[in-house]
Design a protein around this motif. Structure first.
Motif, mmCIF file in Angstrom:
data_model
loop_
_atom_site.group_PDB
_atom_site.id
_atom_site.type_symbol
_atom_site.label_atom_id
_atom_site.label_comp_id
_atom_site.label_asym_id
_atom_site.label_seq_id
_atom_site.Cartn_x
_atom_site.Cartn_y
_atom_site.Cartn_z
ATOM 1 N N ALA A 33 23.917 -8.804 -4.682
ATOM 2 C CA ALA A 33 25.066 -9.056 -3.783
ATOM 3 C C ALA A 33 26.008 -9.505 -4.457
ATOM 4 O O ALA A 33 26.279 -10.515 -4.898
ATOM 5 N N HIS A 34 27.016 -8.644 -4.895
ATOM 6 C CA HIS A 34 28.289 -8.932 -5.525
ATOM 7 C C HIS A 34 29.543 -8.149 -4.957
ATOM 8 O O HIS A 34 29.268 -6.819 -5.104
ATOM 9 N N PHE A 35 30.273 -8.971 -4.364
ATOM 10 C CA PHE A 35 31.418 -8.267 -3.560
ATOM 11 C C PHE A 35 32.636 -9.150 -3.299
ATOM 12 O O PHE A 35 32.482 -10.636 -3.654
ATOM 13 N N ILE A 36 33.658 -8.608 -2.914
ATOM 14 C CA ILE A 36 34.963 -9.384 -2.443
ATOM 15 C C ILE A 36 35.220 -8.910 -1.095
ATOM 16 O O ILE A 36 35.164 -7.767 -0.582
ATOM 17 N N CYS A 37 35.683 -10.110 -0.379
ATOM 18 C CA CYS A 37 36.037 -9.567 1.098
ATOM 19 C C CYS A 37 37.313 -10.262 1.336
ATOM 20 O O CYS A 37 37.663 -11.157 0.775
ATOM 21 N N PRO A 38 37.996 -9.854 2.480
ATOM 22 C CA PRO A 38 39.320 -10.586 2.726
ATOM 23 C C PRO A 38 39.358 -12.175 2.808
ATOM 24 O O PRO A 38 40.189 -12.488 2.475
ATOM 25 N N SER A 39 38.553 -12.841 3.319
ATOM 26 C CA SER A 39 38.396 -14.200 3.670
ATOM 27 C C SER A 39 36.916 -14.606 3.713
ATOM 28 O O SER A 39 35.880 -13.938 4.044
ATOM 29 N N PRO A 40 36.693 -15.937 3.345
ATOM 30 C CA PRO A 40 35.253 -16.584 3.782
ATOM 31 C C PRO A 40 34.687 -16.328 5.285
ATOM 32 O O PRO A 40 35.632 -16.428 6.176
ATOM 33 N N GLY A 41 33.721 -15.858 5.268
ATOM 34 C CA GLY A 41 33.134 -15.556 6.813
ATOM 35 C C GLY A 41 33.194 -13.955 7.120
ATOM 36 O O GLY A 41 32.561 -13.681 7.933
ATOM 37 N N THR A 42 33.918 -13.236 6.411
ATOM 38 C CA THR A 42 34.354 -11.724 6.977
ATOM 39 C C THR A 42 32.915 -11.141 6.637
ATOM 40 O O THR A 42 32.587 -10.394 7.681
ATOM 41 N N GLN A 49 31.445 -3.685 5.447
ATOM 42 C CA GLN A 49 32.398 -2.557 5.262
ATOM 43 C C GLN A 49 33.961 -3.018 5.039
ATOM 44 O O GLN A 49 34.547 -2.273 4.692
ATOM 45 N N LYS A 50 34.307 -4.150 5.518
ATOM 46 C CA LYS A 50 35.555 -4.619 5.304
ATOM 47 C C LYS A 50 36.010 -5.158 4.138
ATOM 48 O O LYS A 50 37.035 -5.824 3.640
ATOM 49 N N GLY A 51 34.560 -5.237 3.132
ATOM 50 C CA GLY A 51 34.811 -5.718 1.943
ATOM 51 C C GLY A 51 34.677 -4.832 0.823
ATOM 52 O O GLY A 51 34.185 -3.684 1.199
ATOM 53 N N CYS A 52 34.619 -5.084 -0.665
ATOM 54 C CA CYS A 52 34.519 -4.057 -1.570
ATOM 55 C C CYS A 52 33.354 -4.577 -2.582
ATOM 56 O O CYS A 52 33.528 -5.860 -2.824
ATOM 57 N N LEU A 53 32.546 -3.704 -2.969
ATOM 58 C CA LEU A 53 31.526 -4.169 -3.957
ATOM 59 C C LEU A 53 32.293 -4.311 -5.230
ATOM 60 O O LEU A 53 33.227 -3.728 -5.493
ATOM 61 N N THR A 54 31.875 -5.222 -5.981
ATOM 62 C CA THR A 54 32.548 -5.487 -7.342
ATOM 63 C C THR A 54 31.500 -4.851 -8.409
ATOM 64 O O THR A 54 30.311 -5.535 -8.341
ATOM 65 N N LEU A 55 32.038 -4.245 -9.200
ATOM 66 C CA LEU A 55 31.221 -3.847 -10.398
ATOM 67 C C LEU A 55 31.641 -4.426 -11.781
ATOM 68 O O LEU A 55 33.015 -4.693 -11.752
ATOM 69 N N TYR A 56 31.029 -4.502 -12.778
ATOM 70 C CA TYR A 56 31.136 -5.059 -14.046
ATOM 71 C C TYR A 56 32.309 -3.811 -14.621
ATOM 72 O O TYR A 56 31.720 -2.910 -15.002
ATOM 73 N N GLY A 57 33.648 -4.327 -14.795
ATOM 74 C CA GLY A 57 34.386 -3.214 -15.445
ATOM 75 C C GLY A 57 34.565 -3.498 -16.739
ATOM 76 O O GLY A 57 33.529 -4.233 -17.370
ATOM 77 N N ASN A 58 35.554 -3.206 -17.265
ATOM 78 C CA ASN A 58 35.807 -3.198 -18.875
ATOM 79 C C ASN A 58 37.083 -4.097 -19.238
ATOM 80 O O ASN A 58 37.886 -3.459 -18.588
ATOM 81 N N HIS A 59 36.899 -4.881 -20.065
ATOM 82 C CA HIS A 59 38.291 -5.663 -20.502
ATOM 83 C C HIS A 59 38.388 -5.433 -21.924
ATOM 84 O O HIS A 59 37.507 -6.334 -22.728
ATOM 85 N N ASN A 60 39.455 -4.919 -22.514
ATOM 86 C CA ASN A 60 39.526 -4.643 -24.164
ATOM 87 C C ASN A 60 38.065 -4.312 -24.786
ATOM 88 O O ASN A 60 37.806 -4.691 -25.797
ATOM 89 N N GLY A 61 37.570 -3.458 -24.152
ATOM 90 C CA GLY A 61 36.205 -2.999 -24.559
ATOM 91 C C GLY A 61 35.000 -3.487 -24.453
ATOM 92 O O GLY A 61 34.131 -3.160 -24.958
ATOM 93 N N VAL A 62 35.075 -4.565 -23.816
ATOM 94 C CA VAL A 62 33.900 -5.649 -23.341
ATOM 95 C C VAL A 62 33.572 -5.669 -21.885
ATOM 96 O O VAL A 62 34.590 -5.880 -21.146
ATOM 97 N N PRO A 63 32.592 -5.564 -21.534
ATOM 98 C CA PRO A 63 31.920 -5.625 -20.116
ATOM 99 C C PRO A 63 32.728 -7.022 -19.450
ATOM 100 O O PRO A 63 32.418 -8.211 -20.162
ATOM 101 N N TYR A 64 33.227 -6.984 -18.619
ATOM 102 C CA TYR A 64 34.092 -8.071 -17.714
ATOM 103 C C TYR A 64 32.746 -8.741 -16.930
ATOM 104 O O TYR A 64 31.850 -8.160 -16.123
ATOM 105 N N ASP A 65 32.582 -9.982 -17.054
ATOM 106 C CA ASP A 65 31.591 -10.867 -16.575
ATOM 107 C C ASP A 65 31.982 -11.278 -15.279
ATOM 108 O O ASP A 65 32.977 -12.343 -15.266
ATOM 109 N N LEU A 66 31.295 -11.108 -14.116
ATOM 110 C CA LEU A 66 31.691 -11.392 -12.841
ATOM 111 C C LEU A 66 30.909 -12.729 -12.620
ATOM 112 O O LEU A 66 31.701 -13.372 -11.367
#
Length: 123
Positions: A33-42, A49-66
């Motif tokens: 479970a890794h996500f961001i939603c508009p506010s606590p409790g949403t 479905q009012k929130g977004c799944l968060t994925l490990y992106g890339n920062h300067n060639g390094v996977p971004y630690d969530l």
């Protein structure tokens, strides 16, 4: 880049597909479970479905630690994917996070367990 809200992005996801976005919200980063939603409790109100799944992106060639984002009110920057909805379509889209800024804590409990797949009917 201007700050957008999660509802603004999810109101017209195709116009943000594969675009870099900057949003604020309540983050959860836990086992499966890794996500961001508009506010606590949403999410707790059954509106994942009012929130977004968060994925490990890339920062300067390094996977971004969530991991440090768990339980935090955050601002994130990353690439939005309007075609990725997470396990069982729980989210309104996904963001590959490349940068974040923590603004405080929240007390949102663990994400609810997704509904079980009942399988084919026994008619």
């Amino acid at each position: 880049m201007p700050l957008s809200t999660i509802p603004e992005i999810l109101a017209n996801p195709s116009s943000h597909h594969q675009q870099m976005v900057r949003i604020r919200g309540a983050a959860v980063v836990r086992f499966e479970a890794h996500f961001i939603c508009p506010s606590p409790g949403t999410f707790d109100q059954g509106k994942s479905q009012k929130g977004c799944l968060t994925l490990y992106g890339n920062h300067n060639g390094v996977p971004y630690d969530l991991t440090p984002l768990d339980g935090k009110l955050v601002e994130i920057f990353g690439q939005f994917d309007a075609e990725s909805f997470g396990h069982m379509g729980l989210y309104g889209g996904a963001i590959s996070v490349a940068w974040s800024d923590i603004h405080g804590d929240h007390n949102m409990p663990d994400a609810p367990i997704p509904p079980a797949n009942p399988g084919p009917s026994a008619n």
